[in-house]
Design an enzyme around this catalytic site. Sequence first.
Site, mmCIF file in Angstrom:
data_model
loop_
_atom_site.group_PDB
_atom_site.id
_atom_site.type_symbol
_atom_site.label_atom_id
_atom_site.label_comp_id
_atom_site.label_asym_id
_atom_site.label_seq_id
_atom_site.Cartn_x
_atom_site.Cartn_y
_atom_site.Cartn_z
ATOM 1 N N SER A 140 0.819 -1.221 0.000
ATOM 2 C CA SER A 140 0.000 0.000 0.000
ATOM 3 C C SER A 140 0.848 1.263 0.000
ATOM 4 C CB SER A 140 -0.917 0.010 1.234
ATOM 5 O OG SER A 140 -0.147 -0.055 2.426
ATOM 6 N N THR A 183 -40.216 25.706 -10.495
ATOM 7 C CA THR A 183 -40.509 24.372 -9.990
ATOM 8 C C THR A 183 -40.721 23.499 -11.212
ATOM 9 O OG1 THR A 183 -42.907 24.722 -9.856
ATOM 10 C CG2 THR A 183 -41.602 25.250 -7.884
ATOM 11 N N HIS A 184 -40.244 22.265 -11.160
ATOM 12 C CA HIS A 184 -40.319 21.354 -12.316
ATOM 13 C C HIS A 184 -39.615 21.958 -13.540
ATOM 14 C CE1 HIS A 184 -43.324 19.127 -9.988
ATOM 15 N NE2 HIS A 184 -43.904 20.291 -9.769
ATOM 16 N N SER A 188 -14.256 26.062 -27.928
ATOM 17 C CA SER A 188 -14.419 24.832 -28.702
ATOM 18 C C SER A 188 -13.281 24.706 -29.710
ATOM 19 C CB SER A 188 -15.763 24.864 -29.434
ATOM 20 O OG SER A 188 -15.796 23.884 -30.449
ATOM 21 N N LYS A 216 -18.142 29.699 -29.316
ATOM 22 C CA LYS A 216 -18.594 29.117 -28.056
ATOM 23 C C LYS A 216 -17.711 29.471 -26.865
ATOM 24 C CE LYS A 216 -20.182 25.045 -27.660
ATOM 25 N NZ LYS A 216 -20.069 23.581 -27.567
ATOM 26 N N GLU A 272 -19.321 21.984 -15.244
ATOM 27 C CA GLU A 272 -19.513 20.643 -15.802
ATOM 28 C C GLU A 272 -18.605 19.630 -15.101
ATOM 29 O OE1 GLU A 272 -20.912 21.766 -20.352
ATOM 30 O OE2 GLU A 272 -18.848 21.136 -20.001
ATOM 31 N N TYR A 314 -9.676 -6.621 12.674
ATOM 32 C CA TYR A 314 -9.069 -6.059 11.476
ATOM 33 C C TYR A 314 -8.998 -7.112 10.373
ATOM 34 C CZ TYR A 314 -5.944 -3.613 8.340
ATOM 35 O OH TYR A 314 -5.406 -3.004 7.235
ATOM 36 N N GLN A 361 -7.518 -2.077 4.006
ATOM 37 C CA GLN A 361 -6.507 -1.323 3.263
ATOM 38 C C GLN A 361 -7.154 -0.521 2.144
ATOM 39 O OE1 GLN A 361 -2.511 -3.066 2.399
ATOM 40 N NE2 GLN A 361 -3.139 -2.905 0.255
ATOM 41 N N LYS A 411 -8.330 3.683 2.078
ATOM 42 C CA LYS A 411 -7.513 4.899 1.977
ATOM 43 C C LYS A 411 -7.609 5.597 0.630
ATOM 44 C CE LYS A 411 -4.665 2.835 5.355
ATOM 45 N NZ LYS A 411 -5.660 1.733 5.304
#
Length: 460
Positions: A25, A157-158, A279, A285, A292, A319, A324, A327
């Site tokens: 690890s 709304t919606h 773009s 653009k 995003e 354990y 492991q 992490k």
Amino acid sequence: MSEQKTWSQRFEGALHPAIARFNASIGFDIELLEYDLTGSVAHAKMLAKTGIISSAESDTLVKGLEQIRQEYRQGLFKPGIESEDVHFAVERRLTELVGDVGKKLHTGRSRNDQVGTDTRLYLRDRITHIRQQLKDYQQVLLQLAENHVETPIPGYTHLQRAQPISLAHHLLAYFEMAQRDWERLGDVYQRVDICPLGAGALAGTTFPIDRQYTAQQLGFSKLYANSLDAVSDRDFAIEFLCAASLILVHLSRLAEEVILWASQEFNFVQLTDSCATGSSIMPQKKNPDVPELVRGKAGRVFGHLQGMLTLMKALPLAYNKDLQEDKEALFDSVKTVSACLEAMTILMREGIEFRPNRLAEAVAEDFSNATDVADYLATKGVPFREAYNLVGKVVKTSLAAGKLLKDLTMEEWQSLHPAFEEDIYQAIAPQQVIAARNSYGGTGFDRVRNALESAREKMK
């Protein structure tokens, strides 16, 4: 074949190189190195305090551990796959530096309680940092809101036009979400701030250790009361991932709105050059890459949460090597949340510019004031449900005539109901529609100013 490990003389053969790589690890838990050193320093001091080792030996261990810290910070300590994990890497280098006394450091502890301690020390720091980032983000939202108390924006709304609202009111909704995130992380911190050191592999230790002392040295507020629970508990990590997921939910919601607002169809904001890209083939653009990416990165953290829940499901005490796998999920989530908060703070501070004229046009070009017509009639004594049905007919008639409510003549209003008077025009004006909603938590300008005051108090 790889070299033989130092865990036990029980093994005669060396680990297969591929299995050594699979098992290791060190490639990711190196993130914990400084926390491992900090925990080891506290442990070494405790061993001397309780007489398990001498003060001179403890001083030698502490000096060696701090030398490793300096080597690491200077880029001189770069353990590889042969170290298996960060704990062996430190112990190996310490023994190289101080000789056989380095082998005494592990007295009275196990890698199981050691890694649990390291992870909690790491997460405490990161939670503190992320909470500060949330405050920075809130501050930007607050400043924007203060500049746009009387700027109207369509409320939805919606994803359909519903009622005009104050832009400040809209922004303060995200402020409140961030406040809950800040408070939630504070709650998670309490569960992170419990020290497992001294629990050993699973059952404690025969050495007369002082767990309270090491906990105090490391700034923990509490000790785990059960050694089995101490080494196997990952509730704190799951709780953090839940809180992190909600932060990304909230950031992603605002990100989606910015994406919509920046489109030609909405045109409510303009993207600045500092937070937009172009773009490769369409020169006209400006792409909203920042929101995003935030929207997309939310899925990473959600996935880590699901992965951690699956990891812990049906895992027997105490354990297991499965742990492991906690992490990479935790480290990546911390980095993702932190990066997204930073990016959204910059975006909201300097990456977008609201277009008040366009927003004013938007609230004046629809029927989002229809509810206010019904409210108007209700204040004139018309039962609300009757008023509601009447306004539905008004909207239908207006649409057929190609008119908005504000364009109806007084004669048309009174032909619909004699209760309409000249003050109907003022009642349905967008600014008045917003200003009139002065119920607690509403979008009325006076209420929004009160909300801003409350938000400033939360920032202190």
